[in-house]
Design a protein around this motif. Structure first.
Motif: not given
Length: 236
Positions: A150-160
């Motif tokens: 969830w942390m990696v997915a959350a970071w990438i989602g925000a960075a989009y």
């Protein structure tokens, strides 16, 4: 765990990740009626979901890197040998490129393409460096195995959304996107600048992680499999 199984996991995960990134971009563009914000939102949601699922599924097998920059950092941390890193990176690139072909096939597009989407300039490169730096911080800094997905997915989602480049943060995905003249594509001529920025960002992220968290020891060997027990390390 034998290297062949780990490499296969990296290849399969990279293929499915790239197919999702590109395929969701194609679908989003078709359905959004020209609204780029809606298309990007749909593309983000699919990427976040597949990242969390693939990391949770494949991290126990290979570490779920799906990203040569992450494998490079894990080699510097002593979790992969240089030979393993080269094998991982090759599987990740081949897998992502195969994912681009799969996305095209699913949407009845020409299999072989070259993107015309221009993505270049200092702002884009800075954005890629920041996106990759943050990814490495999450990879190195998270403490519990179950937090990785969830942390990696959350970071990438925000960075989009907060980066000018929409956060590729992955050399293998960057190469694959250059093979698709669709919503998520990047012009082949712009690929070297993105990859250079990603590698610089990854190294900067490792330095910051060491300063914040201290050096982390190599994960202990798993007595059941004879392989290192990976705690997740990877993306989009």
């Amino acid at each position: 765990m034998i290297l062949a199984r780990r490499v296969a996991a990296e290849a399969v995960g990279s293929l499915l990740l790239a197919a999702t990134v590109l395929g969701s971009g194609i679908m989003a563009e078709r359905l959004a009626g020209g609204n780029v914000a809606i298309a990007l939102l749909a593309n983000t949601g699919a990427t976040v979901a597949v990242l969390a699922a693939l990391i949770a599924l494949l991290a126990p097998v290979s570490g779920a890197h799906f990203n040569p920059a992450v494998s490079f950092i894990e080699t510097l941390r002593g979790k992969l040998t240089w030979r393993e890193m080269g094998t991982y990176a090759g599987a990740q690139i081949v897998g992502c490129c195969a994912g681009a072909l799969l996305a095209h096939a699913m949407f009845k597009l020409p299999l072989l393409q070259a993107s015309a989407h221009i993505r270049t300039g200092s702002a884009q490169w800075l954005a890629e460096g920041v996106a990759t730096l943050g990814l490495v911080l999450v990879v190195v800094g998270h403490r519990r195995q179950e937090d990785g997905p969830w942390m990696v997915a959350a970071w990438i989602g925000a960075a989009y959304w907060f980066t000018a480049s929409t956060s590729f943060a992955n050399p293998a995905i960057t190469i694959a996107r250059s093979l698709s003249d669709t919503f998520a594509g990047i012009r082949p001529a712009d690929v070297p600048g993105f990859i250079g920025a990603q590698l610089v960002g990854a190294l900067a992220g490792l330095v910051v992680a060491w300063a914040l968290f201290g050096s982390r020891s190599v994960a202990p060997e798993n007595p059941r499999s004879g392989a290192r027990e990976y705690q997740y390390e990877g993306r989009d």
